[in-house]
Design a protein around this motif. Structure first.
Motif, PDB file in Angstrom:
ATOM      1  N   LYS A  37     -46.075 -16.986  56.484  1.00 32.68           N
ATOM      2  CA  LYS A  37     -45.519 -17.693  55.937  1.00 32.68           C
ATOM      3  C   LYS A  37     -43.886 -17.134  55.484  1.00 32.68           C
ATOM      4  CE  LYS A  37     -48.133 -19.094  52.245  1.00 32.68           C
ATOM      5  NZ  LYS A  37     -49.229 -19.538  51.919  1.00 32.68           N
ATOM      6  N   ASP A  38     -44.191 -16.577  53.920  1.00 30.14           N
ATOM      7  CA  ASP A  38     -42.550 -15.622  53.792  1.00 30.14           C
ATOM      8  C   ASP A  38     -41.641 -15.107  55.134  1.00 30.14           C
ATOM      9  OD1 ASP A  38     -43.362 -16.503  51.767  1.00 30.14           O
ATOM     10  OD2 ASP A  38     -44.641 -14.411  51.270  1.00 30.14           O
ATOM     11  N   LYS A  39     -41.898 -14.488  55.915  1.00 32.75           N
ATOM     12  CA  LYS A  39     -41.824 -13.476  56.640  1.00 32.75           C
ATOM     13  C   LYS A  39     -40.349 -15.624  57.452  1.00 32.75           C
ATOM     14  CE  LYS A  39     -41.840 -10.966  61.016  1.00 32.75           C
ATOM     15  NZ  LYS A  39     -43.102 -10.319  61.782  1.00 32.75           N
ATOM     16  N   LEU A  40     -41.270 -16.193  57.977  1.00 32.66           N
ATOM     17  CA  LEU A  40     -40.405 -16.984  59.019  1.00 32.66           C
ATOM     18  C   LEU A  40     -40.168 -18.241  57.855  1.00 32.66           C
ATOM     19  CD1 LEU A  40     -44.156 -18.303  59.954  1.00 32.66           C
ATOM     20  CD2 LEU A  40     -42.362 -17.828  61.826  1.00 32.66           C
ATOM     21  N   SER A  41     -40.175 -18.357  56.431  1.00 35.17           N
ATOM     22  CA  SER A  41     -39.237 -19.029  56.151  1.00 35.17           C
ATOM     23  C   SER A  41     -37.997 -18.300  54.788  1.00 35.17           C
ATOM     24  CB  SER A  41     -40.034 -18.849  53.940  1.00 35.17           C
ATOM     25  OG  SER A  41     -41.040 -20.127  54.344  1.00 35.17           O
ATOM     26  N   THR A  42     -38.119 -17.008  55.118  1.00 37.58           N
ATOM     27  CA  THR A  42     -36.807 -15.526  55.415  1.00 37.58           C
ATOM     28  C   THR A  42     -36.117 -16.498  56.421  1.00 37.58           C
ATOM     29  OG1 THR A  42     -38.051 -14.865  54.007  1.00 37.58           O
ATOM     30  CG2 THR A  42     -36.121 -13.341  55.085  1.00 37.58           C
ATOM     31  N   LEU A  43     -36.292 -15.924  57.495  1.00 34.63           N
ATOM     32  CA  LEU A  43     -35.609 -16.709  59.021  1.00 34.63           C
ATOM     33  C   LEU A  43     -35.073 -17.674  59.235  1.00 34.63           C
ATOM     34  CD1 LEU A  43     -38.661 -14.446  61.791  1.00 34.63           C
ATOM     35  CD2 LEU A  43     -35.944 -14.502  61.144  1.00 34.63           C
ATOM     36  N   ALA A  44     -35.393 -18.821  58.596  1.00 33.44           N
ATOM     37  CA  ALA A  44     -34.820 -19.706  58.871  1.00 33.44           C
ATOM     38  C   ALA A  44     -34.484 -20.400  57.580  1.00 33.44           C
ATOM     39  CB  ALA A  44     -36.691 -21.434  57.615  1.00 33.44           C
ATOM     40  N   GLN A  45     -34.072 -19.460  56.630  1.00 36.14           N
ATOM     41  CA  GLN A  45     -32.735 -19.290  55.051  1.00 36.14           C
ATOM     42  C   GLN A  45     -31.378 -18.357  56.025  1.00 36.14           C
ATOM     43  OE1 GLN A  45     -34.890 -17.409  52.701  1.00 36.14           O
ATOM     44  NE2 GLN A  45     -34.581 -19.438  50.953  1.00 36.14           N
ATOM     45  N   ASP A  46     -32.068 -17.870  56.861  1.00 34.58           N
ATOM     46  CA  ASP A  46     -31.448 -16.993  58.102  1.00 34.58           C
ATOM     47  C   ASP A  46     -30.546 -17.754  58.612  1.00 34.58           C
ATOM     48  OD1 ASP A  46     -31.785 -14.428  56.530  1.00 34.58           O
ATOM     49  OD2 ASP A  46     -32.907 -13.507  57.086  1.00 34.58           O
ATOM     50  N   TYR A  47     -31.646 -18.630  59.396  1.00 40.75           N
ATOM     51  CA  TYR A  47     -30.715 -19.510  60.810  1.00 40.75           C
ATOM     52  C   TYR A  47     -30.592 -21.080  60.176  1.00 40.75           C
ATOM     53  CZ  TYR A  47     -31.747 -15.777  63.945  1.00 40.75           C
ATOM     54  OH  TYR A  47     -32.061 -14.456  65.182  1.00 40.75           O
ATOM     55  N   THR A  48     -30.446 -21.233  59.199  1.00 40.61           N
ATOM     56  CA  THR A  48     -30.033 -22.035  58.507  1.00 40.61           C
ATOM     57  C   THR A  48     -30.864 -23.184  59.074  1.00 40.61           C
ATOM     58  OG1 THR A  48     -28.049 -22.880  59.702  1.00 40.61           O
ATOM     59  CG2 THR A  48     -27.674 -21.787  57.435  1.00 40.61           C
ATOM     60  N   LEU A  49     -31.905 -23.061  58.792  1.00 39.38           N
ATOM     61  CA  LEU A  49     -33.103 -24.345  59.712  1.00 39.38           C
ATOM     62  C   LEU A  49     -34.002 -25.066  58.544  1.00 39.38           C
ATOM     63  CD1 LEU A  49     -34.328 -22.717  62.780  1.00 39.38           C
ATOM     64  CD2 LEU A  49     -33.253 -24.171  62.716  1.00 39.38           C
ATOM     65  N   SER A  50     -34.155 -26.270  58.521  1.00 42.55           N
ATOM     66  CA  SER A  50     -34.880 -27.363  57.556  1.00 42.55           C
ATOM     67  C   SER A  50     -36.564 -26.570  57.504  1.00 42.55           C
ATOM     68  CB  SER A  50     -34.682 -28.464  57.786  1.00 42.55           C
ATOM     69  OG  SER A  50     -35.489 -29.051  56.651  1.00 42.55           O
ATOM     70  N   PHE A  51     -36.867 -25.884  56.129  1.00 40.91           N
ATOM     71  CA  PHE A  51     -38.123 -26.068  56.375  1.00 40.91           C
ATOM     72  C   PHE A  51     -38.782 -26.111  54.913  1.00 40.91           C
ATOM     73  CE2 PHE A  51     -35.709 -21.944  54.295  1.00 40.91           C
ATOM     74  CZ  PHE A  51     -37.186 -21.957  53.183  1.00 40.91           C
ATOM     75  N   VAL A  52     -40.190 -25.617  54.942  1.00 41.53           N
ATOM     76  CA  VAL A  52     -41.107 -26.013  53.780  1.00 41.53           C
ATOM     77  C   VAL A  52     -42.126 -24.589  53.854  1.00 41.53           C
ATOM     78  CG1 VAL A  52     -42.792 -28.066  52.487  1.00 41.53           C
ATOM     79  CG2 VAL A  52     -40.995 -28.889  54.088  1.00 41.53           C
ATOM     80  N   LYS A  53     -42.830 -24.280  52.883  1.00 34.47           N
ATOM     81  CA  LYS A  53     -43.359 -23.144  52.334  1.00 34.47           C
ATOM     82  C   LYS A  53     -44.381 -24.296  52.008  1.00 34.47           C
ATOM     83  CE  LYS A  53     -42.796 -19.857  50.380  1.00 34.47           C
ATOM     84  NZ  LYS A  53     -42.855 -18.369  49.650  1.00 34.47           N
ATOM     85  N   CYS A  54     -45.543 -24.127  52.966  1.00 30.49           N
ATOM     86  CA  CYS A  54     -47.036 -24.403  52.837  1.00 30.49           C
ATOM     87  C   CYS A  54     -48.390 -22.995  52.267  1.00 30.49           C
ATOM     88  CB  CYS A  54     -47.248 -25.839  54.095  1.00 30.49           C
ATOM     89  SG  CYS A  54     -45.760 -26.560  54.478  1.00 30.49           S
ATOM     90  N   LYS A  55     -49.071 -24.617  51.371  1.00 30.02           N
ATOM     91  CA  LYS A  55     -50.105 -23.874  51.320  1.00 30.02           C
ATOM     92  C   LYS A  55     -51.112 -23.272  52.488  1.00 30.02           C
ATOM     93  CE  LYS A  55     -54.139 -24.200  47.915  1.00 30.02           C
ATOM     94  NZ  LYS A  55     -54.984 -24.793  46.342  1.00 30.02           N
ATOM     95  N   ASN A  56     -51.155 -24.179  52.865  1.00 28.44           N
ATOM     96  CA  ASN A  56     -51.869 -23.800  53.942  1.00 28.44           C
ATOM     97  C   ASN A  56     -51.927 -24.710  55.102  1.00 28.44           C
ATOM     98  OD1 ASN A  56     -53.459 -26.291  53.248  1.00 28.44           O
ATOM     99  ND2 ASN A  56     -54.585 -25.265  51.916  1.00 28.44           N
ATOM    100  N   LEU A  57     -52.580 -25.470  56.183  1.00 28.02           N
ATOM    101  CA  LEU A  57     -52.361 -26.090  57.448  1.00 28.02           C
ATOM    102  C   LEU A  57     -52.186 -27.281  56.948  1.00 28.02           C
ATOM    103  CD1 LEU A  57     -52.499 -27.126  61.170  1.00 28.02           C
ATOM    104  CD2 LEU A  57     -54.377 -25.993  60.489  1.00 28.02           C
TER     105      LEU A  57
END
Length: 400
Positions: A334-354
């Motif tokens: 999820k950290d890797k995904l969140s970094t990519l989301a920032q790089d691509y200026t996509l709205s995101f939320v880093k969640c604890k679990n499913l």
């Protein structure tokens, strides 16, 4: 002459081999003390394997090439090689996505001809009826990596894209294993493969296709009469193509009576009649992109994440960057995904679990929007299987 046979891994795939091999000795990483196995076999710790006291080694396909057992082996074969002498028609089905569904669909169409299905789909070759005239085998890249003698009579290959990189070591190695059977097939064999592989070396008759439309045209199938859409259309057409090739028939009614397994683009509704889609079986980029394309006319709340097996996820984010989407990142990456989301200026939320992701989506999900679990990653970082992940998703949604 009596052969000393060693079997690597004491699991679902290998245990049935004891029906065919007397006094089999298993070597298993989970074993700490020797004990008696089923059907007169023996189970020993992996550390006890000595290649000088083994004439033949059969490995469970899931054991990676880096495992010490594999590195020590001198006479290593796959279960496919072991059953190579069974005199019947063998159809292998592979690809990055859809091979399970294609195998099930093909078995549905060919069962009246006495076919049986197995392989990676859940029935080990050792449990298949050897008198069956047709074996339909879902075949993984792991199995093909260890197979050096057996080859299919018909090889049906769905599109392939990078997957299982950490197991194979590189994208090139993964692709090479997927194409490996083509190099071992005979001139009387046939292969249906994506057009990108039209120049691959093989003695088999090579039939190449660009997409679903092209596949339907080549085999004279009216795709408009096939009820399956999206990612499932290619699965259905490939199954129908093999039926047409073998028995010169196109059975739309039989094909349309096939019932899909859960966990692939499975639609569920919550108590407010909002749409949630369980696509937990989308464990790689291509599968997730296929689901996103199906729902791209709506705003998508997308749950991503898990064990991505070392794959570069930029292709997915290139696809997402112009889409109406918000990401809810879970799992070990999820950290890797969140970094990519920032790089691509996509709205995101880093969640604890499913469950946390589902709860966050529920606060914002509108009736004309879609909540999609299509993780583009394996589930094994937090779950025992993709099915457990999907079941938790569905049960949580039903209680909203």
């Amino acid at each position: 002459m009596f052969k000393r046979i060693s079997i690597f891994g004491y699991g679902t795939t290998t245990k049935p081999l004891t029906k065919h091999i007397k006094n089999a000795v298993f070597y298993d990483d989970k074993c700490t003390e020797p004990y008696a196995g089923i059907n007169g076999s023996f189970v020993r710790p992996s550390s006890e394997f000595d290649p000088d006291f083994s004439d033949l080694e059969i490995t469970s396909p899931g054991i990676p090439p880096s495992n010490p057992l594999i590195k020590k082996a001198k006479n290593l074969i796959s279960e496919y090689d072991f059953f190579n002498d069974i005199n019947n028609l063998k159809i292998w089905i592979s690809g990055t996505n859809g091979k399970t569904t294609t195998t099930q669909m093909m078995q549905h169409l060919l069962e009246d001809k006495g076919s049986v299905a197995g392989g990676n789909i859940g029935v080990p070759l050792a449990d298949l009826d050897q008198k069956s005239p047709i074996w339909i085998l879902e075949t993984s890249s792991f199995t093909m990596h260890y197979t050096n003698e057996a080859a299919p009579n018909i090889y049906a290959l769905l599109p392939i894209s990078p997957d299982h990189i950490s197991w194979h070591g590189s994208e090139e190695a993964y692709f090479s294993d997927k194409l490996k059977p083509l190099g071992m097939m005979k001139s009387t064999d046939k292969a249906i493969v994506p057009e990108v592989f039209k120049d691959v070396e093989t003695r088999a008759e090579l039939i190449t296709y660009k997409d679903e439309k092209d596949l339907a045209k080549i085999f004279n199938i009216d795709a408009s009469r096939v009820n399956f859409k999206g990612a499932f259309l290619a699965d259905a057409l490939l199954a129908m193509a093999v039926d047409k090739m073998l028995f010169d028939r196109v059975n739309y009614k039989k094909m349309n009576s096939f019932i899909l397994d859960p966990h692939r683009q499975e639609e569920v509704r919550d108590t407010k009649n909002r749409l949630w889609v369980n696509d937990t079986k989308a464990t790689n980029i291509d599968a997730s992109i296929a689901a996103l394309k199906r729902y791209e006319d709506s705003f998508i709340h997308l749950i991503l994440g898990g064990d991505d097996k070392g794959v570069d996820l930029k292709e997915l984010f290139e696809f997402l960057k112009d889409k109406k989407v918000k990401l809810y990142n879970i799992g070990s990456n999820k950290d890797k995904l969140s970094t990519l989301a920032q790089d691509y200026t996509l709205s995101f939320v880093k969640c604890k679990n499913l469950v946390s992701a589902i709860q966050k989506i529920s606060l914002n999900l509108q009736k004309d929007e879609v909540a999609l679990l299509s993780p583009a990653a394996s589930s094994l970082d937090e779950f025992s299987s993709y099915a457990q992940r999907g079941d938790l998703f569905k049960n949580t949604v039903k209680n909203i």
